[in-house]
Design an enzyme around this catalytic site. Structure first.
Site, PDB file in Angstrom:
ATOM      1  N   SER A  15      35.932  53.162  32.788  1.00 49.57           N
ATOM      2  CA  SER A  15      35.740  51.884  33.496  1.00 49.57           C
ATOM      3  C   SER A  15      36.020  50.691  32.582  1.00 49.57           C
ATOM      4  O   SER A  15      35.593  50.655  31.429  1.00 49.57           O
ATOM      5  CB  SER A  15      34.296  51.788  34.005  1.00 49.57           C
ATOM      6  OG  SER A  15      34.072  50.496  34.526  1.00 49.57           O
ATOM      7  N   THR A  62      30.830  52.121  41.846  1.00 48.67           N
ATOM      8  CA  THR A  62      32.193  52.582  42.096  1.00 48.67           C
ATOM      9  C   THR A  62      32.167  54.013  42.626  1.00 48.67           C
ATOM     10  O   THR A  62      31.098  54.560  42.920  1.00 48.67           O
ATOM     11  CB  THR A  62      33.072  52.352  40.839  1.00 48.67           C
ATOM     12  OG1 THR A  62      34.413  52.642  41.177  1.00 48.67           O
ATOM     13  CG2 THR A  62      32.635  53.209  39.665  1.00 48.67           C
ATOM     14  N   LYS A  66      29.843  54.109  46.761  1.00 50.51           N
ATOM     15  CA  LYS A  66      29.802  52.814  47.466  1.00 50.51           C
ATOM     16  C   LYS A  66      29.112  52.889  48.826  1.00 50.51           C
ATOM     17  O   LYS A  66      28.458  51.940  49.252  1.00 50.51           O
ATOM     18  CB  LYS A  66      31.223  52.251  47.627  1.00 50.51           C
ATOM     19  CG  LYS A  66      31.822  51.794  46.309  1.00 50.51           C
ATOM     20  CD  LYS A  66      33.192  51.176  46.519  1.00 50.51           C
ATOM     21  CE  LYS A  66      33.833  50.850  45.175  1.00 50.51           C
ATOM     22  NZ  LYS A  66      35.150  50.188  45.333  1.00 50.51           N
ATOM     23  N   ASN A  87      29.897  47.411  46.624  1.00 53.45           N
ATOM     24  CA  ASN A  87      30.283  47.599  45.212  1.00 53.45           C
ATOM     25  C   ASN A  87      29.427  46.735  44.290  1.00 53.45           C
ATOM     26  O   ASN A  87      29.592  46.789  43.077  1.00 53.45           O
ATOM     27  CB  ASN A  87      31.768  47.296  44.996  1.00 53.45           C
ATOM     28  CG  ASN A  87      32.068  45.811  45.007  1.00 53.45           C
ATOM     29  OD1 ASN A  87      31.305  45.023  45.571  1.00 53.45           O
ATOM     30  ND2 ASN A  87      33.167  45.421  44.398  1.00 53.45           N
ATOM     31  N   GLY A 129      41.005  55.173  54.270  1.00 53.53           N
ATOM     32  CA  GLY A 129      39.777  55.691  53.665  1.00 53.53           C
ATOM     33  C   GLY A 129      38.865  54.548  53.241  1.00 53.53           C
ATOM     34  O   GLY A 129      38.959  53.429  53.758  1.00 53.53           O
ATOM     35  N   ALA A 131      38.743  52.781  50.452  1.00 48.26           N
ATOM     36  CA  ALA A 131      39.377  51.628  49.808  1.00 48.26           C
ATOM     37  C   ALA A 131      39.977  50.688  50.845  1.00 48.26           C
ATOM     38  O   ALA A 131      39.847  49.465  50.747  1.00 48.26           O
ATOM     39  CB  ALA A 131      40.448  52.105  48.830  1.00 48.26           C
ATOM     40  N   ASP A 155      44.355  59.351  63.373  1.00 44.17           N
ATOM     41  CA  ASP A 155      43.052  59.078  64.009  1.00 44.17           C
ATOM     42  C   ASP A 155      42.176  58.159  63.169  1.00 44.17           C
ATOM     43  O   ASP A 155      41.478  57.299  63.703  1.00 44.17           O
ATOM     44  CB  ASP A 155      42.327  60.396  64.328  1.00 44.17           C
ATOM     45  CG  ASP A 155      42.090  61.242  63.090  1.00 44.17           C
ATOM     46  OD1 ASP A 155      42.996  61.291  62.230  1.00 44.17           O
ATOM     47  OD2 ASP A 155      41.011  61.839  62.965  1.00 44.17           O
ATOM     48  N   TYR A 218      45.576  50.867  39.217  1.00 43.50           N
ATOM     49  CA  TYR A 218      46.118  50.202  38.041  1.00 43.50           C
ATOM     50  C   TYR A 218      46.157  51.204  36.892  1.00 43.50           C
ATOM     51  O   TYR A 218      45.575  52.277  36.972  1.00 43.50           O
ATOM     52  CB  TYR A 218      45.279  48.971  37.672  1.00 43.50           C
ATOM     53  CG  TYR A 218      43.886  49.310  37.211  1.00 43.50           C
ATOM     54  CD1 TYR A 218      42.851  49.433  38.122  1.00 43.50           C
ATOM     55  CD2 TYR A 218      43.613  49.548  35.867  1.00 43.50           C
ATOM     56  CE1 TYR A 218      41.581  49.780  37.708  1.00 43.50           C
ATOM     57  CE2 TYR A 218      42.342  49.884  35.444  1.00 43.50           C
ATOM     58  CZ  TYR A 218      41.326  49.996  36.370  1.00 43.50           C
ATOM     59  OH  TYR A 218      40.081  50.350  35.948  1.00 43.50           O
TER      60      TYR A 218
HETATM   61  P1  ATR Z   1      39.341  56.111  48.903  1.00 43.82           P
HETATM   62  O1  ATR Z   1      37.896  55.793  48.717  1.00 43.82           O
HETATM   63  O2  ATR Z   1      40.151  56.084  47.627  1.00 43.82           O
HETATM   64  O3  ATR Z   1      39.968  55.314  49.996  1.00 43.82           O
HETATM   65  P2  ATR Z   1      39.277  58.321  50.729  1.00 43.82           P
HETATM   66  O4  ATR Z   1      38.252  57.635  51.551  1.00 43.82           O
HETATM   67  O5  ATR Z   1      39.161  59.781  50.463  1.00 43.82           O
HETATM   68  O6  ATR Z   1      39.384  57.655  49.291  1.00 43.82           O
HETATM   69  O7  ATR Z   1      40.711  58.017  51.382  1.00 43.82           O
HETATM   70  C1  ATR Z   1      41.889  58.456  50.789  1.00 43.82           C
HETATM   71  C2  ATR Z   1      43.061  57.845  51.540  1.00 43.82           C
HETATM   72  O8  ATR Z   1      44.277  58.190  50.858  1.00 43.82           O
HETATM   73  C3  ATR Z   1      43.228  58.335  52.965  1.00 43.82           C
HETATM   74  O9  ATR Z   1      43.808  57.320  53.742  1.00 43.82           O
HETATM   75  C4  ATR Z   1      44.198  59.524  52.775  1.00 43.82           C
HETATM   76  O10 ATR Z   1      44.915  59.873  53.928  1.00 43.82           O
HETATM   77  P3  ATR Z   1      44.247  60.881  55.020  1.00 43.82           P
HETATM   78  O11 ATR Z   1      43.262  60.053  55.779  1.00 43.82           O
HETATM   79  O12 ATR Z   1      45.386  61.330  55.851  1.00 43.82           O
HETATM   80  O13 ATR Z   1      43.613  61.983  54.221  1.00 43.82           O
HETATM   81  C5  ATR Z   1      45.124  58.921  51.756  1.00 43.82           C
HETATM   82  N1  ATR Z   1      45.906  59.899  50.969  1.00 43.82           N
HETATM   83  C6  ATR Z   1      45.476  60.638  49.919  1.00 43.82           C
HETATM   84  N2  ATR Z   1      46.480  61.389  49.437  1.00 43.82           N
HETATM   85  C7  ATR Z   1      47.575  61.120  50.192  1.00 43.82           C
HETATM   86  C8  ATR Z   1      48.936  61.571  50.192  1.00 43.82           C
HETATM   87  N3  ATR Z   1      49.373  62.466  49.312  1.00 43.82           N
HETATM   88  N4  ATR Z   1      49.767  61.073  51.135  1.00 43.82           N
HETATM   89  C9  ATR Z   1      49.332  60.181  52.037  1.00 43.82           C
HETATM   90  N5  ATR Z   1      48.070  59.700  52.085  1.00 43.82           N
HETATM   91  C10 ATR Z   1      47.203  60.166  51.173  1.00 43.82           C
END
Ligand code: ATR
Length: 276
Positions: A15, A62, A66, A87, A129, A131, A155, A218
């Site tokens: 971090s 983090t 969260k 956060n 997701g 973020a 969805d 980053y």
């Molecule tokens: P975060 O807190 O980082 O947002 P998360 O809630 O697990 O983590 O969400 C991950 C996001 O990255 C989701 O939108 C995921 O897509 P899905 O909803 O289809 O799973 C997306 N993601 C992760 N790996 C991916 C990849 N290889 N290609 C496309 N989308 C990806």
């Protein structure tokens, strides 16, 4: 004794928050101490409780805590409620106040640091997701002409759009392949695909002329950044967002807003040294 703060995560070793907050504290002459704390995956609430008992004033939170941080708090800011996640926690006599500065951080980085207005622009948010959820409302508040949420799993994007049914902004959900006929002025990658160096199945045609492609990650060039650069976009990583969300948290705690440019520059230099 100086006021104590921490960032809690798992993992947390890399971090940059302690470095950022130490720089802010020095700049604004605030007597405070800020450290990184690793909480066990099933031990977030206990970690927070122990810090409160020790007199800490607040924490940043983090991955992956969260959502739990939001639930643990008994008071919530509007932007924390919008994100359903926190956060930044502040501890006071009434308990725990939850806030979320991620969205404010990215909007400030795009508008102030990168000099790009979001108002009236076509914006694409990739991912649905945690973020993406954390930044959606502040992005809408910046009044783009259209905001499209595109996600591998449709969805989830549709659910995010449904939650914002009251929004005045034109908001749509789609699959990556549905992006073929569209171009965007600002494209934000909020997926975690970069962590595994995975390319996104997005068409090369989505980058409008003078497009800003922003990756919330980053510290490394992701396949999304490479694709955007190859197709003429200006590329930004998430370091500015990291520093700006920290500045906003610092402001919540200390009621003083630090400047961010020098800290960003310092980290970029520092990171380069670390990887050479
Ligand atoms: P975060 O807190 O980082 O947002 P998360 O809630 O697990 O983590 O969400 C991950 C996001 O990255 C989701 O939108 C995921 O897509 P899905 O909803 O289809 O799973 C997306 N993601 C992760 N790996 C991916 C990849 N290889 N290609 C496309 N989308 C990806």
């Amino acid at each position: 004794m100086s006021d104590q703060y921490a960032v809690i995560g798992n993992p947390i070793a890399h971090s940059k928050s302690p470095l950022i907050h130490a720089a802010f504290a020095k700049q604004t002459q605030q007597a405070m101490h800020y450290e990184a704390l690793l909480a066990p995956l099933d031990g977030f609430a206990a970690t927070v409780q122990a810090l409160i008992e020790q007199g800490y004033k607040g924490v940043n939170v983090t991955v992956p805590f969260k959502f739990e941080a939001f639930q643990l708090a008994n008071q919530h800011s509007a932007r924390a409620i919008a994100a359903g996640a926190a956060n930044t926690l502040s501890f006071n006599a009434q308990g725990i106040v939850a806030d979320n500065t991620d969205g404010a951080g990215i909007v400030r980085d795009i508008e102030q640091n990168l000099g790009r207005s979001i108002a009236g622009k076509r914006v694409l948010l990739i991912g649905a997701g945690g973020a993406a959820g954390g930044v959606l409302q502040p992005l809408l508040a910046a009044k783009p002409s259209t905001l499209v949420i595109s996600n591998r799993s449709l969805d989830k994007a549709q659910r995010m759009v449904k939650k914002e049914a009251q929004s005045q902004i034109k908001l749509q959900a789609c699959r990556f392949e549905d992006l073929k006929q569209q171009t965007f002025d600002i494209i934000i990658n909020a997926t975690s695909a970069g962590l595994t160096d995975s390319p996104l199945a997005i068409p090369n045609s989505i980058f409008a002329q003078n497009c800003l492609a922003y990756d919330m990650m980053y510290g490394r060039e992701t396949p999304f950044m490479r694709q955007a650069k190859d197709h003429g976009a200006q590329v930004a990583d998430g370091l500015g967002m990291l520093v700006e969300q920290a500045a906003e948290a610092f402001f919540i705690w200390r009621d003083i807003r630090p400047t961010t440019q020098a800290v960003m520059q310092h980290i970029r230099t520092h990171e380069k040294l670390a990887t050479q």
